[in-house]
Design a protein around this motif. Structure first.
Motif, PDB file in Angstrom:
ATOM      1  N   GLU A  33      -5.210   4.798  30.512  1.00 55.10           N
ATOM      2  CA  GLU A  33      -5.453   3.416  30.880  1.00 55.10           C
ATOM      3  C   GLU A  33      -5.089   2.520  29.696  1.00 55.10           C
ATOM      4  O   GLU A  33      -5.443   2.816  28.551  1.00 55.10           O
ATOM      5  CB  GLU A  33      -6.937   3.254  31.218  1.00 55.10           C
ATOM      6  N   LYS A  34      -4.388   1.462  29.956  1.00 51.35           N
ATOM      7  CA  LYS A  34      -3.979   0.528  28.906  1.00 51.35           C
ATOM      8  C   LYS A  34      -4.570  -0.843  29.221  1.00 51.35           C
ATOM      9  O   LYS A  34      -4.168  -1.500  30.161  1.00 51.35           O
ATOM     10  CB  LYS A  34      -2.455   0.411  28.833  1.00 51.35           C
ATOM     11  N   ASN A  35      -5.546  -1.232  28.431  1.00 50.45           N
ATOM     12  CA  ASN A  35      -6.120  -2.559  28.582  1.00 50.45           C
ATOM     13  C   ASN A  35      -6.818  -2.959  27.287  1.00 50.45           C
ATOM     14  O   ASN A  35      -6.896  -2.176  26.338  1.00 50.45           O
ATOM     15  CB  ASN A  35      -7.072  -2.629  29.787  1.00 50.45           C
ATOM     16  N   TYR A  36      -7.320  -4.163  27.281  1.00 50.79           N
ATOM     17  CA  TYR A  36      -7.964  -4.714  26.095  1.00 50.79           C
ATOM     18  C   TYR A  36      -9.148  -3.864  25.649  1.00 50.79           C
ATOM     19  O   TYR A  36      -9.344  -3.631  24.462  1.00 50.79           O
ATOM     20  CB  TYR A  36      -8.407  -6.148  26.407  1.00 50.79           C
ATOM     21  N   PHE A  37      -9.946  -3.391  26.590  1.00 51.94           N
ATOM     22  CA  PHE A  37     -11.139  -2.628  26.250  1.00 51.94           C
ATOM     23  C   PHE A  37     -10.797  -1.286  25.602  1.00 51.94           C
ATOM     24  O   PHE A  37     -11.483  -0.834  24.696  1.00 51.94           O
ATOM     25  CB  PHE A  37     -12.027  -2.443  27.477  1.00 51.94           C
ATOM     26  N   VAL A  38      -9.740  -0.661  26.040  1.00 49.75           N
ATOM     27  CA  VAL A  38      -9.282   0.588  25.425  1.00 49.75           C
ATOM     28  C   VAL A  38      -8.814   0.304  24.003  1.00 49.75           C
ATOM     29  O   VAL A  38      -9.127   1.049  23.075  1.00 49.75           O
ATOM     30  CB  VAL A  38      -8.161   1.243  26.268  1.00 49.75           C
ATOM     31  N   TYR A  39      -8.080  -0.789  23.827  1.00 52.84           N
ATOM     32  CA  TYR A  39      -7.593  -1.150  22.498  1.00 52.84           C
ATOM     33  C   TYR A  39      -8.756  -1.406  21.538  1.00 52.84           C
ATOM     34  O   TYR A  39      -8.768  -0.918  20.410  1.00 52.84           O
ATOM     35  CB  TYR A  39      -6.677  -2.376  22.588  1.00 52.84           C
ATOM     36  N   VAL A  40      -9.746  -2.148  22.001  1.00 54.02           N
ATOM     37  CA  VAL A  40     -10.922  -2.428  21.176  1.00 54.02           C
ATOM     38  C   VAL A  40     -11.668  -1.135  20.863  1.00 54.02           C
ATOM     39  O   VAL A  40     -12.168  -0.948  19.751  1.00 54.02           O
ATOM     40  CB  VAL A  40     -11.836  -3.472  21.859  1.00 54.02           C
ATOM     41  N   SER A  41     -11.712  -0.232  21.803  1.00 50.71           N
ATOM     42  CA  SER A  41     -12.349   1.064  21.577  1.00 50.71           C
ATOM     43  C   SER A  41     -11.625   1.841  20.468  1.00 50.71           C
ATOM     44  O   SER A  41     -12.265   2.474  19.625  1.00 50.71           O
ATOM     45  CB  SER A  41     -12.364   1.869  22.880  1.00 50.71           C
ATOM     46  N   CYS A  42     -10.310   1.787  20.472  1.00 52.87           N
ATOM     47  CA  CYS A  42      -9.525   2.438  19.418  1.00 52.87           C
ATOM     48  C   CYS A  42      -9.822   1.798  18.061  1.00 52.87           C
ATOM     49  O   CYS A  42     -10.008   2.505  17.062  1.00 52.87           O
ATOM     50  CB  CYS A  42      -8.033   2.347  19.723  1.00 52.87           C
ATOM     51  N   LEU A  43      -9.884   0.485  18.031  1.00 50.15           N
ATOM     52  CA  LEU A  43     -10.207  -0.210  16.787  1.00 50.15           C
ATOM     53  C   LEU A  43     -11.615   0.134  16.310  1.00 50.15           C
ATOM     54  O   LEU A  43     -11.847   0.309  15.109  1.00 50.15           O
ATOM     55  CB  LEU A  43     -10.078  -1.726  16.969  1.00 50.15           C
ATOM     56  N   SER A  44     -12.533   0.266  17.245  1.00 52.41           N
ATOM     57  CA  SER A  44     -13.906   0.638  16.902  1.00 52.41           C
ATOM     58  C   SER A  44     -13.951   2.031  16.274  1.00 52.41           C
ATOM     59  O   SER A  44     -14.666   2.259  15.297  1.00 52.41           O
ATOM     60  CB  SER A  44     -14.787   0.585  18.150  1.00 52.41           C
ATOM     61  N   GLU A  45     -13.180   2.936  16.827  1.00 51.30           N
ATOM     62  CA  GLU A  45     -13.105   4.295  16.271  1.00 51.30           C
ATOM     63  C   GLU A  45     -12.564   4.257  14.841  1.00 51.30           C
ATOM     64  O   GLU A  45     -13.102   4.909  13.947  1.00 51.30           O
ATOM     65  CB  GLU A  45     -12.231   5.185  17.156  1.00 51.30           C
ATOM     66  N   ILE A  46     -11.526   3.476  14.634  1.00 50.25           N
ATOM     67  CA  ILE A  46     -10.945   3.324  13.293  1.00 50.25           C
ATOM     68  C   ILE A  46     -11.980   2.728  12.333  1.00 50.25           C
ATOM     69  O   ILE A  46     -12.102   3.164  11.182  1.00 50.25           O
ATOM     70  CB  ILE A  46      -9.682   2.438  13.332  1.00 50.25           C
ATOM     71  N   LEU A  47     -12.745   1.760  12.790  1.00 49.90           N
ATOM     72  CA  LEU A  47     -13.774   1.169  11.949  1.00 49.90           C
ATOM     73  C   LEU A  47     -14.838   2.200  11.580  1.00 49.90           C
ATOM     74  O   LEU A  47     -15.297   2.251  10.432  1.00 49.90           O
ATOM     75  CB  LEU A  47     -14.409  -0.038  12.637  1.00 49.90           C
ATOM     76  N   ASN A  48     -15.193   3.053  12.518  1.00 49.94           N
ATOM     77  CA  ASN A  48     -16.138   4.143  12.215  1.00 49.94           C
ATOM     78  C   ASN A  48     -15.563   5.080  11.156  1.00 49.94           C
ATOM     79  O   ASN A  48     -16.272   5.495  10.236  1.00 49.94           O
ATOM     80  CB  ASN A  48     -16.487   4.928  13.475  1.00 49.94           C
ATOM     81  N   TRP A  49     -14.304   5.423  11.295  1.00 47.41           N
ATOM     82  CA  TRP A  49     -13.648   6.276  10.294  1.00 47.41           C
ATOM     83  C   TRP A  49     -13.696   5.607   8.924  1.00 47.41           C
ATOM     84  O   TRP A  49     -13.910   6.265   7.903  1.00 47.41           O
ATOM     85  CB  TRP A  49     -12.193   6.507  10.643  1.00 47.41           C
ATOM     86  N   SER A  50     -13.472   4.304   8.909  1.00 45.93           N
ATOM     87  CA  SER A  50     -13.440   3.558   7.651  1.00 45.93           C
ATOM     88  C   SER A  50     -14.781   3.613   6.933  1.00 45.93           C
ATOM     89  O   SER A  50     -14.831   3.796   5.717  1.00 45.93           O
ATOM     90  CB  SER A  50     -13.040   2.105   7.911  1.00 45.93           C
ATOM     91  N   GLY A  51     -15.846   3.460   7.689  1.00 47.54           N
ATOM     92  CA  GLY A  51     -17.178   3.577   7.101  1.00 47.54           C
ATOM     93  C   GLY A  51     -17.428   4.971   6.562  1.00 47.54           C
ATOM     94  O   GLY A  51     -17.996   5.154   5.477  1.00 47.54           O
ATOM     95  N   GLU A  52     -16.983   5.970   7.319  1.00 52.16           N
ATOM     96  CA  GLU A  52     -17.134   7.362   6.881  1.00 52.16           C
ATOM     97  C   GLU A  52     -16.353   7.603   5.589  1.00 52.16           C
ATOM     98  O   GLU A  52     -16.861   8.211   4.641  1.00 52.16           O
ATOM     99  CB  GLU A  52     -16.647   8.306   7.978  1.00 52.16           C
ATOM    100  N   PHE A  53     -15.112   7.127   5.550  1.00 57.66           N
ATOM    101  CA  PHE A  53     -14.295   7.305   4.353  1.00 57.66           C
ATOM    102  C   PHE A  53     -14.939   6.613   3.165  1.00 57.66           C
ATOM    103  O   PHE A  53     -15.025   7.174   2.068  1.00 57.66           O
ATOM    104  CB  PHE A  53     -12.878   6.762   4.580  1.00 57.66           C
TER     105      PHE A  53
END
Length: 100
Positions: A33-53
């Motif tokens: 599925e390609k939509n805004y909510f999926v994109y934001v979810s991907c960004l949220s995952e990246i932000l979680n990784w950033s905190g972990e790093f």
């Protein structure tokens, strides 16, 4: 907000920007599925990784010369950015394995 917390937030933002530049597109394109909510979810995952790093490595990377030759340099990185990208590659592999 304390100065220390503001600095941490700034560093996490910089880490997130670097990781997002390389990894958000493959994450997004892997979704059916390609939509805004999926994109934001991907960004949220990246932000979680950033905190972990940040929590696991940022303080260690302040002295790159010591870190470079330590057992913590598991990717044999040549600099901080190289280590971050190698770490990010590992995270995205895990992400795709867990997504199946």
């Amino acid at each position: 907000m304390t100065k220390l917390r503001k600095n941490a937030n700034n560093q996490i933002s910089l880490i997130a920007t670097s990781l997002a530049e390389k990894f958000v597109k493959p994450m997004y394109e892997a979704n059916k599925e390609k939509n805004y909510f999926v994109y934001v979810s991907c960004l949220s995952e990246i932000l979680n990784w950033s905190g972990e790093f940040y929590n696991n490595y940022f303080h260690k990377l302040n002295d790159w010369k010591s870190f470079e030759t330590s057992k913590d340099n598991i990717y044999n990185a040549v600099d901080r950015d190289d280590f971050l990208m190698a770490w990010g590659c590992n995270k995205i592999r895990q992400f795709f394995v867990n997504k199946k």
